[in-house]
Design a protein around this motif. Structure first.
Motif, PDB file in Angstrom:
ATOM      1  N   ASN A   1       0.845  -1.200   0.000  1.00  0.00           N
ATOM      2  CA  ASN A   1       0.000   0.000   0.000  1.00  0.00           C
ATOM      3  C   ASN A   1       0.875   1.242   0.000  1.00  0.00           C
ATOM      4  OD1 ASN A   1      -1.372   2.199   2.047  1.00  0.00           O
ATOM      5  ND2 ASN A   1      -2.829   1.322   0.613  1.00  0.00           N
ATOM      6  N   ALA A   2       0.429   2.228  -0.730  1.00  0.00           N
ATOM      7  CA  ALA A   2       1.205   3.469  -0.789  1.00  0.00           C
ATOM      8  C   ALA A   2       0.286   4.674  -0.752  1.00  0.00           C
ATOM      9  CB  ALA A   2       2.034   3.495  -2.068  1.00  0.00           C
ATOM     10  N   GLU A   3       0.610   5.587   0.099  1.00  0.00           N
ATOM     11  CA  GLU A   3      -0.059   6.892   0.130  1.00  0.00           C
ATOM     12  C   GLU A   3       1.019   7.913  -0.200  1.00  0.00           C
ATOM     13  OE1 GLU A   3      -2.484   7.606   3.490  1.00  0.00           O
ATOM     14  OE2 GLU A   3      -2.974   9.651   2.886  1.00  0.00           O
ATOM     15  N   VAL A   4       0.920   8.464  -1.413  1.00  0.00           N
ATOM     16  CA  VAL A   4       2.027   9.254  -1.926  1.00  0.00           C
ATOM     17  C   VAL A   4       1.529  10.442  -2.721  1.00  0.00           C
ATOM     18  CG1 VAL A   4       3.494   7.188  -2.103  1.00  0.00           C
ATOM     19  CG2 VAL A   4       2.139   7.922  -4.082  1.00  0.00           C
ATOM     20  N   MET A   5       2.439  11.316  -3.057  1.00  0.00           N
ATOM     21  CA  MET A   5       2.189  12.409  -3.993  1.00  0.00           C
ATOM     22  C   MET A   5       2.841  12.019  -5.321  1.00  0.00           C
ATOM     23  SD  MET A   5       3.643  16.312  -3.982  1.00  0.00           S
ATOM     24  CE  MET A   5       3.003  16.743  -2.381  1.00  0.00           C
ATOM     25  N   THR A   6       2.104  12.241  -6.396  1.00  0.00           N
ATOM     26  CA  THR A   6       2.670  12.002  -7.718  1.00  0.00           C
ATOM     27  C   THR A   6       2.722  13.323  -8.497  1.00  0.00           C
ATOM     28  OG1 THR A   6       0.556  11.579  -8.828  1.00  0.00           O
ATOM     29  CG2 THR A   6       1.613   9.714  -7.707  1.00  0.00           C
ATOM     30  N   ASP A   7       3.149  13.252  -9.723  1.00  0.00           N
ATOM     31  CA  ASP A   7       3.183  14.445 -10.569  1.00  0.00           C
ATOM     32  C   ASP A   7       1.775  14.976 -10.828  1.00  0.00           C
ATOM     33  OD1 ASP A   7       5.854  12.991 -12.425  1.00  0.00           O
ATOM     34  OD2 ASP A   7       5.944  14.584 -10.924  1.00  0.00           O
ATOM     35  N   TRP A   8       0.771  14.108 -10.670  1.00  0.00           N
ATOM     36  CA  TRP A   8      -0.596  14.476 -11.045  1.00  0.00           C
ATOM     37  C   TRP A   8      -1.536  14.612  -9.866  1.00  0.00           C
ATOM     38  CZ3 TRP A   8      -0.071  15.883 -15.800  1.00  0.00           C
ATOM     39  CH2 TRP A   8       0.871  15.235 -16.608  1.00  0.00           C
TER      40      TRP A   8
END
Length: 121
Positions: free
Chosen positions: A97-104
């Motif tokens: 599981n990942a809670e992240v910020m992406t480019d979008w």
């Protein structure tokens, strides 16, 4: 969404070891938290096994403390779970599981497809 691909599951004997990997195929700008969860049967809720925050703070389920180690390689966009001294009760499907910020997206929570761990003599 972030595409997460797990690998490393399989069969191990009690007392043995496995190393799970989770590769993020989407570029991650910032990690809020990543972790490993486990489901032990059809329809059963996933339980938290280990998490690591963007600052490196690790948390473990009581059942795996001292036996499992979570780590992350930021350069490779990969998450790992080293599982030692495996027990039959560790069996199940392990999900990244990942809670992240992406480019979008400022914040996105994503799950991998799961990898099965079997512990048997």
């Amino acid at each position: 969404q972030v595409q997460l691909v797990e690998s490393g599951g399989g069969l191990a004997q009690p007392g043995g070891s496995l190393r799970l990997s989770c590769a993020a195929l989407t570029r991650i700008v910032k990690v809020y938290e990543m972790g490993w969860w486990r489901a032990q049967g059809p329809g059963m809720q996933r339980e938290m096994i280990a998490t690591i925050s963007g600052s490196g703070i690790r948390k473990y389920a009581d059942s795996v403390k001292g036996r499992f180690t979570i780590s992350r390689d930021s350069a490779k966009n990969e998450l790992y779970l080293q599982m030692d001294n495996l027990k039959p009760e560790d069996m199940g499907v392990y999900y990244c599981n990942a809670e992240v910020m992406t480019d979008w997206e400022l914040s996105v929570n994503s799950w991998g497809q799961g990898t099965r761990v079997t512990v048997s003599p």
